[in-house]
Design an enzyme around this catalytic site. Structure first.
Site, PDB file in Angstrom:
ATOM      1  N   GLY A   7      -4.612  61.171  69.412  1.00  0.00           N
ATOM      2  CA  GLY A   7      -5.803  60.404  69.775  1.00  0.00           C
ATOM      3  C   GLY A   7      -5.517  58.983  70.236  1.00  0.00           C
ATOM      4  N   LEU A  37      -0.158  58.359  54.224  1.00  0.00           N
ATOM      5  CA  LEU A  37      -0.798  57.077  53.885  1.00  0.00           C
ATOM      6  C   LEU A  37      -1.945  57.234  52.893  1.00  0.00           C
ATOM      7  CD1 LEU A  37      -0.780  55.497  57.458  1.00  0.00           C
ATOM      8  CD2 LEU A  37       0.747  54.959  55.554  1.00  0.00           C
ATOM      9  N   TYR A 138     -16.690  56.943  54.983  1.00  0.00           N
ATOM     10  CA  TYR A 138     -16.158  56.471  56.272  1.00  0.00           C
ATOM     11  C   TYR A 138     -16.669  55.063  56.580  1.00  0.00           C
ATOM     12  CZ  TYR A 138     -14.586  56.604  61.105  1.00  0.00           C
ATOM     13  OH  TYR A 138     -13.947  56.316  62.292  1.00  0.00           O
TER      14      TYR A 138
HETATM   15  P1  NAD Z   1      -6.938  61.455  65.482  1.00  0.00           P
HETATM   16  O1  NAD Z   1      -7.255  62.453  64.439  1.00  0.00           O
HETATM   17  O2  NAD Z   1      -6.682  61.918  66.864  1.00  0.00           O
HETATM   18  O3  NAD Z   1      -5.701  60.555  65.020  1.00  0.00           O
HETATM   19  C1  NAD Z   1      -5.597  60.073  63.709  1.00  0.00           C
HETATM   20  C2  NAD Z   1      -4.138  60.103  63.295  1.00  0.00           C
HETATM   21  O4  NAD Z   1      -4.060  59.618  61.943  1.00  0.00           O
HETATM   22  C3  NAD Z   1      -3.539  61.519  63.324  1.00  0.00           C
HETATM   23  O5  NAD Z   1      -2.325  61.545  64.052  1.00  0.00           O
HETATM   24  C4  NAD Z   1      -3.341  61.822  61.851  1.00  0.00           C
HETATM   25  O6  NAD Z   1      -2.231  62.694  61.584  1.00  0.00           O
HETATM   26  C5  NAD Z   1      -3.133  60.427  61.275  1.00  0.00           C
HETATM   27  N1  NAD Z   1      -3.366  60.475  59.835  1.00  0.00           N
HETATM   28  C6  NAD Z   1      -4.431  60.997  59.194  1.00  0.00           C
HETATM   29  N2  NAD Z   1      -4.235  60.986  57.867  1.00  0.00           N
HETATM   30  C7  NAD Z   1      -3.014  60.436  57.663  1.00  0.00           C
HETATM   31  C8  NAD Z   1      -2.236  60.174  56.498  1.00  0.00           C
HETATM   32  N3  NAD Z   1      -2.673  60.513  55.274  1.00  0.00           N
HETATM   33  N4  NAD Z   1      -1.034  59.598  56.657  1.00  0.00           N
HETATM   34  C9  NAD Z   1      -0.558  59.287  57.897  1.00  0.00           C
HETATM   35  N5  NAD Z   1      -1.239  59.532  59.031  1.00  0.00           N
HETATM   36  C10 NAD Z   1      -2.450  60.108  58.912  1.00  0.00           C
HETATM   37  O7  NAD Z   1      -8.139  60.421  65.449  1.00  0.00           O
HETATM   38  P2  NAD Z   1      -8.544  59.160  66.363  1.00  0.00           P
HETATM   39  O8  NAD Z   1      -9.936  59.391  66.783  1.00  0.00           O
HETATM   40  O9  NAD Z   1      -7.514  58.832  67.354  1.00  0.00           O
HETATM   41  O10 NAD Z   1      -8.596  58.046  65.225  1.00  0.00           O
HETATM   42  C11 NAD Z   1      -7.774  56.908  65.209  1.00  0.00           C
HETATM   43  C12 NAD Z   1      -8.522  55.813  64.475  1.00  0.00           C
HETATM   44  O11 NAD Z   1      -9.669  55.462  65.238  1.00  0.00           O
HETATM   45  C13 NAD Z   1      -9.010  56.216  63.087  1.00  0.00           C
HETATM   46  O12 NAD Z   1      -8.801  55.149  62.185  1.00  0.00           O
HETATM   47  C14 NAD Z   1     -10.490  56.435  63.304  1.00  0.00           C
HETATM   48  O13 NAD Z   1     -11.248  56.210  62.147  1.00  0.00           O
HETATM   49  C15 NAD Z   1     -10.782  55.406  64.386  1.00  0.00           C
HETATM   50  N6  NAD Z   1     -12.009  55.682  65.130  1.00  0.00           N
HETATM   51  C16 NAD Z   1     -12.126  56.812  65.877  1.00  0.00           C
HETATM   52  C17 NAD Z   1     -13.315  57.033  66.561  1.00  0.00           C
HETATM   53  C18 NAD Z   1     -13.531  58.271  67.404  1.00  0.00           C
HETATM   54  O14 NAD Z   1     -14.672  58.529  67.827  1.00  0.00           O
HETATM   55  N7  NAD Z   1     -12.511  59.041  67.705  1.00  0.00           N
HETATM   56  C19 NAD Z   1     -14.363  56.107  66.478  1.00  0.00           C
HETATM   57  C20 NAD Z   1     -14.192  54.958  65.715  1.00  0.00           C
HETATM   58  C21 NAD Z   1     -13.003  54.755  65.049  1.00  0.00           C
END
Ligand code: NAD
Length: 239
Positions: A7, A37, A138
């Site tokens: 992501g 983490l 969240y």
């Molecule tokens: P994603 O699921 O594509 O990526 C998240 C990554 O975090 C993954 O590679 C996952 O393996 C890693 N991760 C999860 N748990 C973990 C752990 N215990 N230890 C180590 N790594 C871990 O999601 P994304 O949408 O790219 O999210 C990235 C950030 O953006 C997050 O913090 C999310 O809350 C934030 N975010 C996303 C959105 C959205 O709409 N996608 C909106 C607001 C904020």
């Protein structure tokens, strides 16, 4: 870079590597440092693993996160809040440049005064939260992360290290896709942005890349909503 395997994190890694940067990714798998983490031991292993590969850091991005749909809401707080803050603090002494924490526009669903993390009472609050526990966890986790960043500006600024947050709205990633396929799917679909589409991971990465770089030299302690205008639409008088 935590959350480097997927992501938004993967998009940041691509952008930085295209600039010729060496990037140490931290994730559960497919990363230079594989660490969980969600636990204190895993967070220590992540910090030690990064320091073992890179003595000094030009930048740090804490992006790893779990969405509201995951079955155990306690994990959301462990990864999104403690997994970000403990990595920030653990790597601060090695940082020479700037750091960015990835929060979320969902942080505005909670006021800090009402956030149980502020009182260390999240376990009891989750036990009472019922079917909304994931959403609440969240929002609390991201609200607490932004507060933690803002509370570090004096110490970090004095050390010459800038620290900012980005707060994305709905961004097309595996996390969002999993949410759409969960029982929260209709709520996510009803989230409207004035720019009538979802964000792309590359658009968030572009802002993070800018915040890490020298052109952002006086930006410190700031939070950037990157949500297609949703926050301004929903809360025009609060900022
Ligand atoms: P994603 O699921 O594509 O990526 C998240 C990554 O975090 C993954 O590679 C996952 O393996 C890693 N991760 C999860 N748990 C973990 C752990 N215990 N230890 C180590 N790594 C871990 O999601 P994304 O949408 O790219 O999210 C990235 C950030 O953006 C997050 O913090 C999310 O809350 C934030 N975010 C996303 C959105 C959205 O709409 N996608 C909106 C607001 C904020």
């Amino acid at each position: 870079m935590t959350g480097s395997a997927s992501g938004i994190g993967a998009a940041v890694v691509s952008a930085l590597r295209a600039d010729g940067r060496d990037v140490v990714g931290v994730d559960l798998r497919d990363a230079e440092v594989c660490a969980d983490l969600s636990t204190a031991d895993g967070r220590r292993a992540a910090v030690d693993g990064v320091l073992g590969l890179a003595g000094e850091l030009d930048g740090l991005v804490v992006c790893a996160g779990l969405g509201p749909h995951v079955p155990d809401p306690r994990q959301i707080i462990e990864v999104n809040y403690r997994g970000a803050v403990e990595v920030l603090d653990g790597l601060f002494p090695a940082l020479r440049g700037a750091a960015v924490a990835v929060s979320s526009s969902a942080l505005t669903m909670t006021k800090w005064a009402d956030n149980p993390i502020s009182r260390g009472e999240e376990a009891a609050a989750l036990a009472e939260a019922g079917e909304y526990a994931g959403h609440l966890a969240y929002s609390w986790s991201k609200n607490a992360l932004t507060v933690a960043v803002r509370r570090r500006v004096a110490e970090w600024g004095a050390a010459g290290v800038r620290l900012n947050t980005v707060a994305p709205g709905a961004v097309d990633t595996p996390l969002l896709q999993a949410g759409l396929e969960s029982r929260f799917g209709d709520a996510i679909r009803s989230y409207q942005a004035p720019i009538p589409r979802r964000g792309r991971p590359e658009e968030i990465a572009s802002l993070i890349r800018y915040l890490l770089g020298p052109d952002a030299g006086y930006i410190h302690g700031a939070q950037f909503m990157i949500d297609g205008g949703s926050d301004a639409l929903m809360r025009p008088t609060e900022f």
